[in-house]
Write a protein that holds these residues in place. Structure first.
Motif, PDB file in Angstrom:
ATOM      1  N   THR A  49     -65.867 -65.802 -90.249  1.00 58.56           N
ATOM      2  CA  THR A  49     -66.845 -65.730 -91.344  1.00 58.56           C
ATOM      3  C   THR A  49     -67.261 -64.281 -91.511  1.00 58.56           C
ATOM      4  OG1 THR A  49     -68.674 -66.197 -89.829  1.00 58.56           O
ATOM      5  CG2 THR A  49     -67.698 -68.068 -91.002  1.00 58.56           C
ATOM      6  N   LEU A  50     -67.906 -63.983 -92.635  1.00 58.02           N
ATOM      7  CA  LEU A  50     -68.274 -62.608 -92.962  1.00 58.02           C
ATOM      8  C   LEU A  50     -69.784 -62.471 -93.110  1.00 58.02           C
ATOM      9  CD1 LEU A  50     -65.553 -61.981 -95.681  1.00 58.02           C
ATOM     10  CD2 LEU A  50     -65.568 -60.997 -93.386  1.00 58.02           C
ATOM     11  N   ASN A  61     -67.519 -63.849 -98.360  1.00 57.86           N
ATOM     12  CA  ASN A  61     -67.784 -65.028 -97.542  1.00 57.86           C
ATOM     13  C   ASN A  61     -67.903 -66.290 -98.402  1.00 57.86           C
ATOM     14  OD1 ASN A  61     -68.265 -65.811 -94.710  1.00 57.86           O
ATOM     15  ND2 ASN A  61     -70.202 -66.581 -95.510  1.00 57.86           N
TER      16      ASN A  61
END
Length: 278
Positions: A243-244, A269
């Protein structure tokens, strides 16, 4: 006279040994600094004793990728001349961590570096997250997606009649499957030099150094080497699930060999959160 002959023979033996050493790949030892020199027009290959699992470069002044068809050979070269020294950190599947200083040299003497299995004292220090690393499984799902109809039309980038778009994004178990459509509407074929994934900052302050984290594909399906003129093709890349943060994005970069038709995509994301389940 006999003493002179013995000395002469010893000198010739030393010269012959140096010549052999110059022809052999460089093997890093505990008492040799972890310094690697690279240039723009030659590729330096680093051979590890285990598969490369993660790579982190200190700056974008160096380019790197796994050698095609291998898991333990990392290829490194400079993106520009005379860059300031930077660093490279590599984690291999046996849990070892390798840290190198990368410097520019217009004509490096060593282009083939072998890392002995017992070189690094931190071997086994890294504990990987639990996952079934089954390359056959990744490859099977990826090839299924090569012929799957596109569901997305962006992010997208185009330059001189060549375009790159994210056509589909899927998730299964611990992996993302990125489906890209590559179009070449020109009369000139497109030879890919690199297809890279790295996590970067959305906004970068001039006062702070940026850190880009390279994401190496677990598997690739489709033709990722060239795009014929007046043609279109689908390529699927498999990456470890991630994930970002809000200030980060996944930078996808496709560069042309000996050309300037380079393309970039920014995947956020929110795109990852919309991935379809396989």
């Amino acid at each position: 006279m006999k003493r002179v002959c013995v000395v002469t023979a010893a000198v010739w033996m030393m010269l012959f040994s140096f010549r052999l050493m110059a022809q052999e790949p460089m093997v890093l030892r505990h008492n040799i600094p972890d310094q690697i020199y690279v240039t723009v027009n030659k590729t330096t290959s680093i051979l590890f004793s285990a598969a490369v699992k993660s790579v982190d470069r200190g700056s974008k002044d160096i380019l790197l990728q796994k050698a095609k068809g291998t898991e333990n050979v990392l290829q490194v070269k400079a993106s520009k001349t005379g860059f300031p020294s930077t660093n490279l950190t590599v984690i291999t599947s046996d849990g070892a961590v390798y840290a190198f200083t990368i410097s520019y040299d217009p004509d490096p003497r060593i282009l083939d570096i072998q890392i002995p299995a017992d070189r690094n004292s931190s071997k086994g220090a890294v504990i990987f997250t639990a996952q079934k690393d089954n390359e056959a499984k990744f490859s099977d799902f990826a090839w299924q997606l090569v012929s799957k109809k596109s569901k997305l039309n962006r992010p997208r980038d185009a330059h001189d009649l060549v375009s790159l778009k994210l056509a589909g994004l899927y998730v299964k178990d611990d992996a993302f499957y990125f489906q890209f459509v590559l179009n070449n509407n020109s009369n000139i074929s497109y030879d890919l030099e690199q297809f890279r994934f790295f996590i970067a900052d959305k906004k970068r302050s001039k006062r702070t150094a940026s850190q880009e984290i390279e994401m190496l594909p677990l598997s690739i399906a489709g033709n990722s080497k060239s795009i014929n003129s007046r043609s279109s093709q689908t390529v699927v890349f498999v990456l470890n699930k991630f994930t970002l943060a809000q200030q980060k994005y996944l930078h996808v970069q496709m560069t042309e060999q000996n050309g300037g038709r380079n393309l970039d995509l920014k995947i956020l994301n929110r795109h990852l959160n919309r991935a379809s389940v396989l």
